[in-house]
Design an enzyme around this catalytic site. Structure first.
Site, PDB file in Angstrom:
ATOM      1  N   GLU A  82      -5.332   9.483  10.463  1.00 45.85           N
ATOM      2  CA  GLU A  82      -3.803   8.437  10.451  1.00 45.85           C
ATOM      3  C   GLU A  82      -3.723   8.659  11.837  1.00 45.85           C
ATOM      4  O   GLU A  82      -4.141   9.743  12.596  1.00 45.85           O
ATOM      5  CB  GLU A  82      -2.885   8.603  10.052  1.00 45.85           C
ATOM      6  CG  GLU A  82      -3.352   8.682   8.504  1.00 45.85           C
ATOM      7  CD  GLU A  82      -3.672   7.608   7.894  1.00 45.85           C
ATOM      8  OE1 GLU A  82      -3.358   6.460   9.060  1.00 45.85           O
ATOM      9  OE2 GLU A  82      -3.911   7.090   6.778  1.00 45.85           O
ATOM     10  N   GLU A 122       1.286  -0.970   0.120  1.00 48.65           N
ATOM     11  CA  GLU A 122       0.058   0.047   0.226  1.00 48.65           C
ATOM     12  C   GLU A 122       1.229   1.295  -0.448  1.00 48.65           C
ATOM     13  O   GLU A 122       2.182   1.729   1.110  1.00 48.65           O
ATOM     14  CB  GLU A 122      -0.616   0.212   1.762  1.00 48.65           C
ATOM     15  CG  GLU A 122      -1.899  -1.200   0.967  1.00 48.65           C
ATOM     16  CD  GLU A 122      -3.343  -0.467   2.531  1.00 48.65           C
ATOM     17  OE1 GLU A 122      -2.650   0.701   3.041  1.00 48.65           O
ATOM     18  OE2 GLU A 122      -3.711  -1.659   2.835  1.00 48.65           O
TER      19      GLU A 122
END
Length: 258
Positions: free
Chosen positions: A55, A44
């Site tokens: 995040e 990824e």
């Protein structure tokens, strides 16, 4: 069978995540090749964004480092072109809807497909709003990868029915980051998916040790690790290739015989 399906056809998959351009795009390019040699099955590639809402602090910091280093979407596309002269490992972009919008959705997805990307993950796009991206991805043969979370419940069946590539199962609520233990009942979450569609399920968010990877891979088709790898990139900078390679090798070894 497409590239992503092949990943899951020969055992449990190990899927590392890295932030493009942290510490530099040259190092990112080398990391992809080194991680493939160490046993990574799919990588990824995070396209940095100024406000990465899903995040935790580790990947947020990596995003800021990459952006302040001058990383752009076009430079990342050029890096993927270079990787594709040396490797055919399946690659998936992970970024945010704004990054794709500002580039131009069709232009972004068409270019990603042309340079040899295999899929796209947009964690801030809910299932109900995915159509504008999914339709374009289907047009160009890119898998638009859906996420399910422990709170998805009755939506899991709907998401699974329309999913492509693999399903990204979010192990824990909250943002990305290393966790000491994962308490979600992953087995029942994955069982709900499989009732609807025979599609691989890979679990991410919070996995950092070989022991955790092994426990997760016992019920899932693949294990995704981001923060623990991005942390090594942050700690070691341009010297991160060896420690990341060792880490990927140990994680793959932990799930290889399952």
């Amino acid at each position: 069978m497409n590239n992503i399906e092949k990943v899951f056809s020969h055992g449990k998959a190990f899927i590392p995540f890295i932030t493009c351009g942290d510490p530099s795009l040259e190092i990112t390019e080398q990391l992809v090749l080194a991680m493939e040699r160490a046993g990574a099955d799919l990588v990824e590639l995070g396209i940095p964004f100024s406000d990465p809402t899903a995040e935790g602090p580790v990947i947020q910091a990596a995003n800021l480092r990459a952006l302040s280093g001058g990383v752009t979407t076009d430079k990342i596309f050029q890096m993927v072109r270079r990787i594709r002269t040396q490797s055919q490992i399946p690659l998936v972009f992970m970024t945010y809807a704004n990054v794709v919008f500002s580039y131009g959705t069709e232009r972004f997805i068409q270019t990603a497909a042309e340079i040899g990307m295999d899929g796209l993950i947009l964690p801030d796009v809910p299932f109900e709003e995915k159509e504008e991206f999914d339709a374009v991805c289907q047009k160009y043969g890119l898998a638009f990868i859906s996420l399910i979370a422990p709170t998805s419940h009755e939506r899991i069946a709907c998401i699974a029915r329309e999913a492509n590539g693999f399903i990204y199962c979010v192990s824990s609520l909250g943002v990305t980051g290393v966790r000491s233990k994962i308490t979600t009942d992953l087995g029942s979450m994955i069982a709900l998916v499989k009732q609807e569609k025979k599609i691989p399920c890979a679990v991410g968010f919070g996995i950092s040790t070989p022991e955790q990877a092994r426990r997760v891979a016992a019920v899932a088709d693949g294990v995704i690790v981001g923060s623990a790898i991005v942390k090594l990139c942050g700690q070691h900078g341009c010297g991160c290739i060896a420690p990341v390679t060792d880490y990927v090798r140990s994680m793959k070894a932990a799930i290889a015989d399952l």
